[in-house]
Design an enzyme around this catalytic site. Structure first.
Site, PDB file in Angstrom:
ATOM      1  N   VAL A  11       0.831  -1.210   0.000  1.00 36.74           N
ATOM      2  CA  VAL A  11       0.000   0.000   0.000  1.00 36.74           C
ATOM      3  C   VAL A  11       0.869   1.266   0.000  1.00 36.74           C
ATOM      4  CG1 VAL A  11      -1.634   1.359   1.391  1.00 36.74           C
ATOM      5  CG2 VAL A  11      -2.013  -1.079   1.038  1.00 36.74           C
ATOM      6  N   THR A 121      -5.597  -0.524   7.464  1.00 37.47           N
ATOM      7  CA  THR A 121      -6.935  -0.944   7.878  1.00 37.47           C
ATOM      8  C   THR A 121      -6.921  -1.104   9.396  1.00 37.47           C
ATOM      9  OG1 THR A 121      -7.180  -2.077   5.782  1.00 37.47           O
ATOM     10  CG2 THR A 121      -8.694  -2.738   7.557  1.00 37.47           C
ATOM     11  N   GLU A 149      -7.766   2.405   2.592  1.00 40.65           N
ATOM     12  CA  GLU A 149      -7.376   2.159   1.208  1.00 40.65           C
ATOM     13  C   GLU A 149      -8.164   0.965   0.644  1.00 40.65           C
ATOM     14  OE1 GLU A 149      -5.561   3.900  -0.991  1.00 40.65           O
ATOM     15  OE2 GLU A 149      -6.437   2.340  -2.243  1.00 40.65           O
ATOM     16  N   PHE A 150      -8.647   1.125  -0.595  1.00 39.65           N
ATOM     17  CA  PHE A 150      -9.450   0.060  -1.204  1.00 39.65           C
ATOM     18  C   PHE A 150      -8.763  -0.581  -2.409  1.00 39.65           C
ATOM     19  CE2 PHE A 150     -12.381   2.885   1.003  1.00 39.65           C
ATOM     20  CZ  PHE A 150     -13.123   1.981   1.753  1.00 39.65           C
ATOM     21  N   GLU A 153      -4.435  -5.581  -4.881  1.00 37.16           N
ATOM     22  CA  GLU A 153      -3.142  -5.972  -5.420  1.00 37.16           C
ATOM     23  C   GLU A 153      -3.363  -6.545  -6.814  1.00 37.16           C
ATOM     24  OE1 GLU A 153      -1.081  -8.579  -2.677  1.00 37.16           O
ATOM     25  OE2 GLU A 153      -1.331  -7.137  -1.081  1.00 37.16           O
ATOM     26  N   LYS A 205     -14.246   0.414   5.831  1.00 40.42           N
ATOM     27  CA  LYS A 205     -13.271  -0.512   5.234  1.00 40.42           C
ATOM     28  C   LYS A 205     -13.571  -1.960   5.634  1.00 40.42           C
ATOM     29  CE  LYS A 205      -9.606  -2.242   3.413  1.00 40.42           C
ATOM     30  NZ  LYS A 205      -9.386  -2.393   1.996  1.00 40.42           N
ATOM     31  N   ASN A 209     -14.709  -5.097   3.033  1.00 35.91           N
ATOM     32  CA  ASN A 209     -13.988  -6.364   2.880  1.00 35.91           C
ATOM     33  C   ASN A 209     -14.804  -7.551   3.389  1.00 35.91           C
ATOM     34  OD1 ASN A 209     -11.868  -5.317   1.571  1.00 35.91           O
ATOM     35  ND2 ASN A 209     -10.334  -5.677   3.154  1.00 35.91           N
ATOM     36  N   GLY A 258      -8.109 -15.803   0.244  1.00 41.32           N
ATOM     37  CA  GLY A 258      -6.871 -15.710   1.023  1.00 41.32           C
ATOM     38  C   GLY A 258      -6.380 -14.280   0.967  1.00 41.32           C
ATOM     39  N   CYS A 261      -5.659  -9.408   3.337  1.00 40.69           N
ATOM     40  CA  CYS A 261      -6.726  -8.529   3.816  1.00 40.69           C
ATOM     41  C   CYS A 261      -7.994  -9.255   4.274  1.00 40.69           C
ATOM     42  CB  CYS A 261      -7.069  -7.511   2.736  1.00 40.69           C
ATOM     43  SG  CYS A 261      -5.723  -6.343   2.475  1.00 40.69           S
TER      44      CYS A 261
HETATM   45  N1  LIG Z   1      -2.129  -5.138   0.578  1.00 39.40           N
HETATM   46  C1  LIG Z   1      -3.327  -4.719   0.222  1.00 39.40           C
HETATM   47  O1  LIG Z   1      -3.879  -5.097  -0.822  1.00 39.40           O
HETATM   48  C2  LIG Z   1      -4.068  -3.735   1.102  1.00 39.40           C
HETATM   49  C3  LIG Z   1      -5.190  -3.053   0.567  1.00 39.40           C
HETATM   50  C4  LIG Z   1      -5.855  -2.138   1.393  1.00 39.40           C
HETATM   51  C5  LIG Z   1      -5.435  -1.938   2.695  1.00 39.40           C
HETATM   52  N2  LIG Z   1      -4.356  -2.628   3.179  1.00 39.40           N
HETATM   53  C6  LIG Z   1      -3.926  -2.350   4.556  1.00 39.40           C
HETATM   54  O2  LIG Z   1      -2.783  -1.495   4.488  1.00 39.40           O
HETATM   55  C7  LIG Z   1      -1.872  -1.791   5.560  1.00 39.40           C
HETATM   56  C8  LIG Z   1      -0.497  -2.112   4.990  1.00 39.40           C
HETATM   57  O3  LIG Z   1      -0.618  -3.284   4.201  1.00 39.40           O
HETATM   58  P1  LIG Z   1       0.538  -3.762   3.203  1.00 39.40           P
HETATM   59  O4  LIG Z   1      -0.002  -4.920   2.442  1.00 39.40           O
HETATM   60  O5  LIG Z   1       1.067  -2.590   2.466  1.00 39.40           O
HETATM   61  O6  LIG Z   1       1.637  -4.261   4.261  1.00 39.40           O
HETATM   62  P2  LIG Z   1       3.171  -4.592   3.990  1.00 39.40           P
HETATM   63  O7  LIG Z   1       3.551  -5.592   5.008  1.00 39.40           O
HETATM   64  O8  LIG Z   1       3.371  -4.908   2.536  1.00 39.40           O
HETATM   65  O9  LIG Z   1       3.932  -3.212   4.257  1.00 39.40           O
HETATM   66  C9  LIG Z   1       4.104  -2.642   5.515  1.00 39.40           C
HETATM   67  C10 LIG Z   1       5.481  -2.000   5.580  1.00 39.40           C
HETATM   68  O10 LIG Z   1       5.608  -1.298   6.820  1.00 39.40           O
HETATM   69  C11 LIG Z   1       6.963  -1.400   7.238  1.00 39.40           C
HETATM   70  N3  LIG Z   1       7.100  -1.049   8.644  1.00 39.40           N
HETATM   71  C12 LIG Z   1       6.813  -1.772   9.752  1.00 39.40           C
HETATM   72  N4  LIG Z   1       7.071  -1.047  10.872  1.00 39.40           N
HETATM   73  C13 LIG Z   1       7.544   0.160  10.457  1.00 39.40           C
HETATM   74  C14 LIG Z   1       7.981   1.322  11.123  1.00 39.40           C
HETATM   75  N5  LIG Z   1       8.002   1.413  12.456  1.00 39.40           N
HETATM   76  N6  LIG Z   1       8.400   2.366  10.378  1.00 39.40           N
HETATM   77  C15 LIG Z   1       8.398   2.303   9.026  1.00 39.40           C
HETATM   78  N7  LIG Z   1       7.988   1.221   8.341  1.00 39.40           N
HETATM   79  C16 LIG Z   1       7.568   0.156   9.040  1.00 39.40           C
HETATM   80  C17 LIG Z   1       7.339  -2.834   6.891  1.00 39.40           C
HETATM   81  O11 LIG Z   1       8.742  -3.008   6.833  1.00 39.40           O
HETATM   82  C18 LIG Z   1       6.640  -2.986   5.527  1.00 39.40           C
HETATM   83  O12 LIG Z   1       7.511  -2.643   4.464  1.00 39.40           O
HETATM   84  C19 LIG Z   1      -2.522  -2.918   6.347  1.00 39.40           C
HETATM   85  O13 LIG Z   1      -3.280  -2.387   7.399  1.00 39.40           O
HETATM   86  C20 LIG Z   1      -3.458  -3.565   5.327  1.00 39.40           C
HETATM   87  O14 LIG Z   1      -4.547  -4.216   5.944  1.00 39.40           O
HETATM   88  C21 LIG Z   1      -3.669  -3.505   2.409  1.00 39.40           C
END
Ligand SMILES: NC(=O)c1ccc[n+]([C@@H]2O[C@H](COP(=O)([O-])OP(=O)(O)OC[C@H]3O[C@@H](n4cnc5c(N)ncnc54)[C@H](O)[C@@H]3O)[C@@H](O)[C@H]2O)c1
Length: 438
Positions: A11, A121, A149-150, A153, A205, A209, A258, A261
């Protein structure tokens, strides 16, 4: 605007890159040193179609930079996105430790007014918690906004650049104006930016989902019943999807949802319900059905081999939790592979993008192959877990020559039953008759 994005995962990196593309100056912050080094060298650590073009352009033009240093990253930023992980805690609730740690740090280092935006989220009430964590030590004024965020991937760039809607939870007029300005280039076609209070935005959100997970699960239950009554779930899908009240999307039966999210978000909403003494019965059923659905093909495979998988080789096509991503979090393929290994089977696998991530988990327990056909060589059966387009029209004759038995267990209903019958395959799929050659 000057923007900081804290957390540069799926994200955060898309958010940062897309806002750089609309002309903002963006600094992405992450604690993962290796990840930041790769990004600084121009190497994108995730697979996300279309991201590379935007990434390269904005890095080259100096609008997109990366750091591991939070204070340096947020310096002079008018808005600070938190795109941090919110994994499930032991009780199913979303673990806020990453968010609250950064919020705590921000309190010490904020030098000027900024809008802090929860993009992760997060459960109802988090904006307030983030506010309190920053306020403990803050010397300057700030606002906390909920902006879930919606994006999906696999089509994340398109979703981000042309969102169906943007949801913003805030009670601050100043923050509202900044959010309007920030998102204006992305909603020029008139898609709405929907303003509401923070708690409602957080809940929106989870509602989205959970609703989608329920829709998939409903079709999976219809599929399971189809198998019993002798109906074809694909016909049912076409029959109901054409009803505009139902819609065509998210109606494909398969081996369960799976990803990073749906499983965690449904679980977290169920936990919130419990915390507020509300018995959200549909959610409990969705989770229970999906748990079983993910393992649905296993008894069929075991049965086919008379209960003994020792020494059998199962070829697996597809590891990612869905096509066009390398994300394997909660992917049905992994659970199935582990169960097959436990039952004594050998596994050969092919996935166009996710094999490197699986190597980190399974190491040499399975054989990684460079093409789908290489995985079939001398295998006793094929199982399909991800609907990558290249699996849709394979060379069935070539497959039949490579496989020891012409048998396919398809968790994504990729093939027509008649076609498999004509080609002499034994074919198991979801919610449809089993094809057994005459
Ligand atoms: N992946 C998706 O499709 C998606 C879609 C919508 C919402 N979300 C939500 O967005 C959020 C992030 O999801 P994601 O898939 O991007 O996760 P991710 O694990 O891919 O990325 C998170 C990042 O945060 C970093 N991080 C951890 N602690 C940190 C800190 N103290 N300082 C700086 N960076 C730090 C990690 O190293 C990692 O790179 C979650 O809450 C998820 O539910 C994800």
């Amino acid at each position: 605007m000057k923007i900081a994005v804290v957390g540069t995962g799926y994200v955060g990196l898309v958010t940062g890159t897309c806002f750089a593309e609309t002309g903002n100056q963006v600094t992405c912050v992450d604690i993962d040193v290796r990840k930041v080094e790769r990004l600084q060298q121009g190497d994108i650590p995730i697979y996300e179609p279309g991201l590379d073009v935007l990434f390269d352009r904005n890095v080259a033009e100096g609008r997109l930079v990366f750091t591991t240093n939070l204070a340096e990253g947020i310096k002079d930023a008018q808005v600070i996105f938190l795109a941090l992980p919110t994994p499930p805690g032991e009780d199913g609730s979303a673990d806020l430790k990453y968010i609250l740690k950064v919020a705590d740090d921000l309190g010490y280092i904020l030098e000027t007014y900024a809008v802090i935006i929860d993009k992760s989220t997060v459960p109802v009430g988090t904006a307030e918690k983030v506010h309190n964590a920053i306020a403990k030590n803050a010397k300057v004024d700030f606002d906390v906004v909920s902006n879930p965020e919606f994006l999906r991937e696999g089509v994340a760039v398109e979703d981000f650049m042309k969102p169906d809607r943007v949801v913003v939870g805030t009670s601050s007029e100043k923050a509202k104006k900044m959010m309007e300005k920030l998102y204006a280039p992305l909603v020029r076609q008139g898609n709405p930016v929907i303003f509401m209070d923070e708690r409602s935005a957080e809940m929106t959100k989870y509602a989205a989902n959970s609703f989608l997970a329920m829709k998939i699960t409903f079709m999976n239950e219809i599929a399971n019943l189809c198998e019993k009554v002798g109906a074809n779930v694909d016909d049912i899908r076409r029959g109901i999807g054409t009803d505009s009240r139902i819609g065509k999307r998210f109606l494909f039966a398969g081996i369960g949802y799976g990803g990073s999210c749906f499983p965690k978000d449904v679980q977290a909403l169920a936990k919130t319900s419990k915390d507020y003494n509300y018995d959200f019965r549909i959610l409990e059923s969705v989770m229970a059905v999906n748990y079983d659905q993910k393992k649905k093909l296993l008894p069929m495979v075991k049965n086919y081999f008379d209960g003994d998988l020792k020494g059998k080789t199962v070829a697996v096509w597809g590891l990612a939790f869905k096509p066009y991503t390398d994300d394997i979090r909660e992917a049905p393929a992994l659970e199935n592979i582990e169960a097959l290994l436990e039952a004594g089977a050998k596994i050969t696998v092919y996935d166009p993008e996710a094999m490197n991530n699986v190597k980190g988990i399974l190491g040499d327990k399975v054989t990684f192959c460079h093409t789908p056909y290489a995985a079939l060589d001398d295998a006793d059966a094929l199982m399909i877990f991800t609907e990558w387009p290249q699996f849709r029209t394979p060379e069935f004759e070539k497959m039949g020559k490579l496989l020891k038995n012409k048998v396919v267990f398809d968790g994504r209903n990729l093939y027509e039953l008649d076609q498999m019958r004509e080609m002499g395959y034994t074919y198991y799929s979801i919610g449809r008759e089993v094809v057994i050659p005459a």
